[in-house]
Scaffold this active site. Structure first.
Site, short mmCIF file in Angstrom:
data_model
loop_
_atom_site.label_atom_id
_atom_site.label_comp_id
_atom_site.label_asym_id
_atom_site.label_seq_id
_atom_site.Cartn_x
_atom_site.Cartn_y
_atom_site.Cartn_z
N CYS A 114 0.60 -1.52 0.22
CA CYS A 114 0.02 -0.16 0.25
C CYS A 114 0.96 1.17 0.04
CB CYS A 114 -1.14 0.11 0.84
SG CYS A 114 -2.35 -1.36 1.46
N HIS A 254 -3.16 7.30 2.67
CA HIS A 254 -4.17 6.09 1.96
C HIS A 254 -6.13 5.48 3.17
CE1 HIS A 254 -4.36 1.62 0.75
NE2 HIS A 254 -3.94 1.10 2.48
N ASN A 284 -10.52 -0.20 -0.04
CA ASN A 284 -8.99 0.00 0.32
C ASN A 284 -8.52 -1.19 -1.23
OD1 ASN A 284 -5.97 -0.42 0.41
ND2 ASN A 284 -6.14 -1.51 3.07
O1 UT7 Z 1 -3.41 -1.25 3.23
C1 UT7 Z 1 -3.16 -1.45 4.95
C2 UT7 Z 1 -4.38 -3.15 5.26
N1 UT7 Z 1 -4.95 -3.17 6.70
C3 UT7 Z 1 -5.66 -2.30 7.53
O2 UT7 Z 1 -5.09 -1.24 7.37
C4 UT7 Z 1 -6.80 -3.53 8.11
C5 UT7 Z 1 -6.83 -2.00 9.77
N2 UT7 Z 1 -7.21 -3.48 10.69
C6 UT7 Z 1 -8.82 -2.67 10.13
O3 UT7 Z 1 -8.92 -1.88 9.82
C7 UT7 Z 1 -9.02 -3.46 11.64
O4 UT7 Z 1 -8.67 -4.18 12.68
C8 UT7 Z 1 -10.56 -4.38 11.00
C9 UT7 Z 1 -11.45 -3.51 10.29
C10 UT7 Z 1 -9.83 -5.67 9.97
C11 UT7 Z 1 -11.59 -5.34 11.90
O5 UT7 Z 1 -12.18 -3.62 13.12
P1 UT7 Z 1 -11.54 -4.35 14.64
O6 UT7 Z 1 -12.60 -3.55 15.03
O7 UT7 Z 1 -9.80 -4.15 14.62
O8 UT7 Z 1 -12.27 -5.36 14.52
P2 UT7 Z 1 -11.73 -7.22 15.67
O9 UT7 Z 1 -10.76 -7.62 14.25
O10 UT7 Z 1 -10.87 -6.84 16.53
O11 UT7 Z 1 -13.36 -8.03 15.65
C12 UT7 Z 1 -14.19 -7.33 15.72
C13 UT7 Z 1 -15.38 -8.40 16.13
C14 UT7 Z 1 -14.64 -9.96 16.36
O12 UT7 Z 1 -16.03 -10.92 17.18
P3 UT7 Z 1 -15.73 -11.22 18.95
O13 UT7 Z 1 -13.99 -11.92 18.27
O14 UT7 Z 1 -15.23 -9.77 18.95
O15 UT7 Z 1 -16.35 -11.76 18.70
C15 UT7 Z 1 -14.98 -10.94 14.90
O16 UT7 Z 1 -14.87 -11.93 14.64
O17 UT7 Z 1 -16.10 -8.58 15.03
C16 UT7 Z 1 -15.73 -9.75 14.53
N3 UT7 Z 1 -15.74 -9.55 12.88
C17 UT7 Z 1 -16.72 -9.52 12.36
N4 UT7 Z 1 -18.04 -8.97 12.37
C18 UT7 Z 1 -19.12 -8.59 11.28
C19 UT7 Z 1 -14.59 -8.81 12.15
N5 UT7 Z 1 -14.96 -9.04 10.71
C20 UT7 Z 1 -16.60 -8.58 10.61
C21 UT7 Z 1 -17.54 -8.80 9.95
N6 UT7 Z 1 -18.03 -8.54 10.25
N7 UT7 Z 1 -16.93 -8.53 8.24
#
Ligand code: UT7
Length: 327
Positions: A114, A254, A284
């Site tokens: 990225c 980004h 993204n």
């Molecule tokens: O270009 C660079 C590449 N990447 C990035 O910049 C990504 C950086 N990371 C992020 O943007 C965030 O970490 C995400 C958007 C990927 C995830 O958000 P988060 O607030 O960090 O969520 P999390 O991974 O801590 O998940 C929270 C909960 C989990 O459930 P439990 O374990 O609390 O029961 C996940 O299983 O949300 C759940 N979850 C979802 N629920 C509904 C994860 N993905 C989803 C989804 N829909 N798509």
């Protein structure tokens, strides 16, 4: 910083027609529109047609950038394409674009995920300073849909396809790139990767079964890194440019997650109207995110002569990069 003032002479972008909405994703994985919007800010993304590859998107963005600069293909001395989704291992996507454009200049791909577009600007600027080239076409282009696992809700909600391009060359004194800040921390490489298909794990029935040709991401870890590094990189580029945060007229970050952008705005003490945000429409697009956002800011008349812009990104590698430009 620059003996020769170098800046952006023209911008272009292309995004595929097909739209993948949050509602569509609700049919594919266990997720919902509300979760995606509140956690990421993304509402929809573009998906390349089955006969479209990265070079096709890059070519269209490039044509627009060259025309927007008031130039022709013959004026271009070098083509750099930043991508992690090349059409194939080789020839490079840059060579494929060169052929499509009918250009005769050298061409190569640059791999910095990225951060690839910022890395390419640094490279292009340096080559112009050296006297080797005068005008360089820099493209960020991706078809991330081809390396996205649409059964993995942790990643498939985030990514989209598109291409952005700029032509860089000499600009009047006092304008153009004022500073660059790029960096890498290879110890974080495991956090964001496509492990299959390279020399370590060539494509095999096993790599396909293990989904190793798709993006793996430790979302939370990448998020924490992003929040820290976006602020650090932008602040450092602003300081190197001899400016203060309050001088910045437009932040072009980004487009990974609205919460990451908001934290960068807080750190830079800038209001949300000082940021170009289009991740709601495109998600993204890795190396394409910053140049597409820049091209749209120009299209929308959000960039005036003399404005001070800060472009900043981060990504796989791990890598990061920022630049300050006087438009
Ligand atoms: O270009 C660079 C590449 N990447 C990035 O910049 C990504 C950086 N990371 C992020 O943007 C965030 O970490 C995400 C958007 C990927 C995830 O958000 P988060 O607030 O960090 O969520 P999390 O991974 O801590 O998940 C929270 C909960 C989990 O459930 P439990 O374990 O609390 O029961 C996940 O299983 O949300 C759940 N979850 C979802 N629920 C509904 C994860 N993905 C989803 C989804 N829909 N798509």
């Amino acid at each position: 910083m620059n003996a020769i003032p170098v800046g952006i002479l023209g911008t272009g972008k292309y995004v595929p027609e097909q739209v993948l909405t949050n509602k569509d994703l609700e049919q594919m994985v266990e997720t919902n529109d509300e979760w995606i919007v509140t956690r990421t800010g993304i509402k929809e993304r573009r998906i390349a047609a089955s006969d479209e590859a990265t070079s096709d998107l890059a070519f269209k963005a490039a044509e627009q950038a060259i025309a927007n600069a008031g130039l022709t293909v013959d004026d271009i001395d070098l083509i750099i394409v930043a991508t992690v989704t090349p059409d194939m291992s080789f020839p490079s996507t840059a060579c494929l674009v060169q052929a499509r454009l009918g250009a005769k200049c050298p061409a190569f791909d640059l791999s910095a995920a990225c951060s690839g577009f910022i890395y390419s600007l640094v490279t292009g600027n340096g080559l112009i300073q050296s006297g080797l080239y005068k005008r360089i076409l820099v493209i960020g282009a991706e078809t991330l849909s081809r390396i996205t696992d649409y059964t993995d809700r942790n990643t498939c909600i985030l990514f989209g396809d598109g291409a952005g391009a700029v032509v860089i060359g000499e600009v009047p004194a006092g304008r153009g790139f004022q500073s660059f800040e790029i960096g890498a921390d290879g110890t974080g490489g495991e956090l964001l990767k496509v492990s299959g298909g390279g020399s370590r794990k060539p494509a095999s029935a096993e790599t396909v079964a293990n989904k190793e040709h798709s993006i793996y991401m430790a979302g939370n870890e990448v998020f924490k890194f992003a929040v820290r590094i976006m602020g650090n990189a932008a602040e450092s580029a602003i300081e190197k440019a001899g400016l203060t945060k309050a001088d910045i007229d437009l932040l072009v970050p980004h487009q990974a997650n609205i919460r990451i952008i908001q934290s960068s705005l807080n750190r830079l003490e800038l209001s949300e109207d000082k940021a170009m945000i289009n991740l709601d429409k495109y998600g993204n697009m890795s190396a394409a995110s910053i140049p597409v956002a820049l091209a749209e800011a120009v299209e929308q008349g959000r960039v005036k002569e003399g404005d001070k812009l800060c472009l900043v990104g981060f990504g796989g590698g791990l890598t990061w990069g920022a630049t300050v430009i006087v438009w």
